[in-house]
Design a protein around this motif. Structure first.
Motif, PDB file in Angstrom:
ATOM      1  N   ALA A  52       0.731  -1.001   0.002  1.00  0.00           N
ATOM      2  CA  ALA A  52       0.417   0.105   0.056  1.00  0.00           C
ATOM      3  C   ALA A  52       0.597   1.358  -0.128  1.00  0.00           C
ATOM      4  N   TRP A  53       2.670   0.942   0.439  1.00  0.00           N
ATOM      5  CA  TRP A  53       2.934   2.157   0.406  1.00  0.00           C
ATOM      6  C   TRP A  53       3.786   2.440  -1.001  1.00  0.00           C
ATOM      7  N   ALA A  54       3.551   1.521  -1.440  1.00  0.00           N
ATOM      8  CA  ALA A  54       4.773   1.444  -2.600  1.00  0.00           C
ATOM      9  C   ALA A  54       3.809   1.453  -4.124  1.00  0.00           C
ATOM     10  N   ALA A  55       2.092   1.110  -4.183  1.00  0.00           N
ATOM     11  CA  ALA A  55       1.804   1.202  -4.862  1.00  0.00           C
ATOM     12  C   ALA A  55       1.316   3.384  -5.365  1.00  0.00           C
TER      13      ALA A  55
ATOM     14  N   ARG B 215      -4.967   5.396   2.778  1.00  0.00           N
ATOM     15  CA  ARG B 215      -6.313   5.041   1.635  1.00  0.00           C
ATOM     16  C   ARG B 215      -5.989   4.179   0.663  1.00  0.00           C
ATOM     17  N   VAL B 216      -5.365   3.308   0.316  1.00  0.00           N
ATOM     18  CA  VAL B 216      -4.858   2.858  -0.450  1.00  0.00           C
ATOM     19  C   VAL B 216      -4.851   1.460  -0.416  1.00  0.00           C
ATOM     20  N   ALA B 217      -4.317   1.500   0.979  1.00  0.00           N
ATOM     21  CA  ALA B 217      -4.528  -0.081   1.681  1.00  0.00           C
ATOM     22  C   ALA B 217      -5.185  -0.848   1.584  1.00  0.00           C
ATOM     23  N   LEU B 218      -7.129  -0.356   1.893  1.00  0.00           N
ATOM     24  CA  LEU B 218      -8.185  -1.870   1.580  1.00  0.00           C
ATOM     25  C   LEU B 218      -8.323  -1.681   0.146  1.00  0.00           C
ATOM     26  N   PRO B 219      -8.207  -0.754  -0.825  1.00  0.00           N
ATOM     27  CA  PRO B 219      -8.571  -1.454  -2.557  1.00  0.00           C
ATOM     28  C   PRO B 219      -7.987  -2.170  -2.664  1.00  0.00           C
ATOM     29  N   HIS B 220      -6.340  -2.191  -2.740  1.00  0.00           N
ATOM     30  CA  HIS B 220      -5.106  -2.665  -2.790  1.00  0.00           C
ATOM     31  C   HIS B 220      -4.633  -3.848  -2.742  1.00  0.00           C
ATOM     32  N   PHE B 221      -5.208  -3.671  -0.831  1.00  0.00           N
ATOM     33  CA  PHE B 221      -5.288  -5.863  -0.553  1.00  0.00           C
ATOM     34  C   PHE B 221      -6.341  -5.888  -1.520  1.00  0.00           C
ATOM     35  N   ARG B 222      -7.192  -5.444  -1.624  1.00  0.00           N
ATOM     36  CA  ARG B 222      -9.080  -6.465  -2.204  1.00  0.00           C
ATOM     37  C   ARG B 222      -7.975  -7.174  -3.619  1.00  0.00           C
ATOM     38  N   ALA B 223      -7.905  -5.819  -4.413  1.00  0.00           N
ATOM     39  CA  ALA B 223      -7.998  -6.545  -6.020  1.00  0.00           C
ATOM     40  C   ALA B 223      -6.852  -7.634  -5.674  1.00  0.00           C
ATOM     41  N   TYR B 224      -5.286  -7.205  -4.773  1.00  0.00           N
ATOM     42  CA  TYR B 224      -4.225  -8.286  -5.089  1.00  0.00           C
ATOM     43  C   TYR B 224      -4.493  -9.617  -4.408  1.00  0.00           C
ATOM     44  N   SER B 225      -5.841  -9.242  -3.584  1.00  0.00           N
ATOM     45  CA  SER B 225      -6.318 -10.470  -2.839  1.00  0.00           C
ATOM     46  C   SER B 225      -6.786 -11.309  -4.148  1.00  0.00           C
ATOM     47  N   LEU B 226      -7.755 -10.591  -4.482  1.00  0.00           N
ATOM     48  CA  LEU B 226      -9.011 -11.341  -5.946  1.00  0.00           C
ATOM     49  C   LEU B 226      -7.948 -12.066  -6.915  1.00  0.00           C
TER      50      LEU B 226
ATOM     51  N   THR C  22      -5.187   5.995  -5.836  1.00  0.00           N
ATOM     52  CA  THR C  22      -3.989   7.019  -5.219  1.00  0.00           C
ATOM     53  C   THR C  22      -4.172   8.489  -5.680  1.00  0.00           C
ATOM     54  N   LEU C  23      -4.441   8.787  -6.993  1.00  0.00           N
ATOM     55  CA  LEU C  23      -4.690   9.822  -7.144  1.00  0.00           C
ATOM     56  C   LEU C  23      -6.659  10.538  -7.230  1.00  0.00           C
ATOM     57  N   ASP C  24      -7.049  10.123  -6.907  1.00  0.00           N
ATOM     58  CA  ASP C  24      -8.672  10.023  -6.112  1.00  0.00           C
ATOM     59  C   ASP C  24      -9.525   9.578  -5.623  1.00  0.00           C
TER      60      ASP C  24
END
Length: 238
Positions: free
Chosen positions: A78-81, A112-123, A149-151
């Motif tokens: 979530a930091w790297a993205a 704010r990136v952590a949850l969507p990034h985790f969900r997408a990666y996991s799926l 990241t941007l929105d």
């Protein structure tokens, strides 16, 4: 306005990656090299406790490591993205990128990136078990990092990514094929045959290179995403 061409996207992403290679390597060593090495070491300790041997042990090791990598994606990933998308943000602003800037940009947006990034990666990881859904999820959620990241006002990141990618999935798929043919196929093949005998430094190296490919992918995807909102220049008056 015509959608941005795949060849141009690939060329742009490659130039930004090469011109900021030191920063991209740092991100990749932290998020990819350390992550792969650490999750592999933990999996090597846990998997044998199930009493499996041979091929069964390798499968258990791989599945458990995948679960650990999902957890890693929701934290360090979530930091790297946003840190790697920062490279494109600076290119858009025509400003130089710095390592400190990338680190801080990622840290300021990680929550704010952590949850969507985790969900997408996991799926995607879950879908990869049967291959085809993994490909579909990968295409659907290609814009997740860019949107998160941007929105900052967007609350349904995965849904928006799925909706916006629908008209770009052919182009996104062609970019993914480049990554698959040049790295992912060989990476996965190598893990099957050589992972048990790899020294620690080799695991760190392949994890770093694997994430470097993800940096390149993010640099491609953010172009597709931003291009959807660009306006054609006004016609010159006669």
């Amino acid at each position: 306005m015509q959608p941005i061409a795949v060849s141009r996207v690939v060329a742009n992403a490659s130039r930004v990656l090469v011109s900021n290679l030191f920063i991209a390597l740092f991100i990749s060593m932290v998020a990819g090299g350390l992550g792969f090495m650490a999750t592999d070491a933990i999996s090597a300790e846990v998997a044998p406790k199930f009493g499996l041997t041979g091929q069964g042990l390798l499968v258990a090791h791989t599945l458990f490591q995948s679960l650990l990598l999902c957890a890693w994606a929701g934290s360090v990933g979530a930091w790297a993205a946003p840190a790697q998308i920062y490279l494109w943000v600076q290119k858009e602003k025509q400003l130089p990128a710095t390592l400190a800037g990338a680190i801080n940009y990622g840290l300021n947006r990680a929550s704010r990136v952590a949850l969507p990034h985790f969900r997408a990666y996991s799926l995607v990881v879950l879908g990869n078990i049967v291959i085809v859904p993994g490909i579909i999820f990968g295409l659907m959620f290609s814009f997740v990092d860019g949107i998160a990241t941007l929105d900052p006002q967007e609350s349904k990141v995965l849904s928006r990514s799925s909706r916006l990618t629908s008209s770009r999935r052919g182009s996104i798929f062609r970019v993914m094929l480049i990554a698959f043919g040049t790295w992912w196929f060989w990476f996965q093949l190598g893990l099957v045959f050589f992972l048990p005998t790899m020294p620690v430094w080799a695991k760190f190296a392949v994890g770093t290179v694997d994430h470097l490919v993800l940096v390149w992918i993010d640099l491609c995807m953010v172009q597709f995403y931003l291009d959807m909102f660009r306006k054609a220049p006004a016609a010159v008056p006669a």
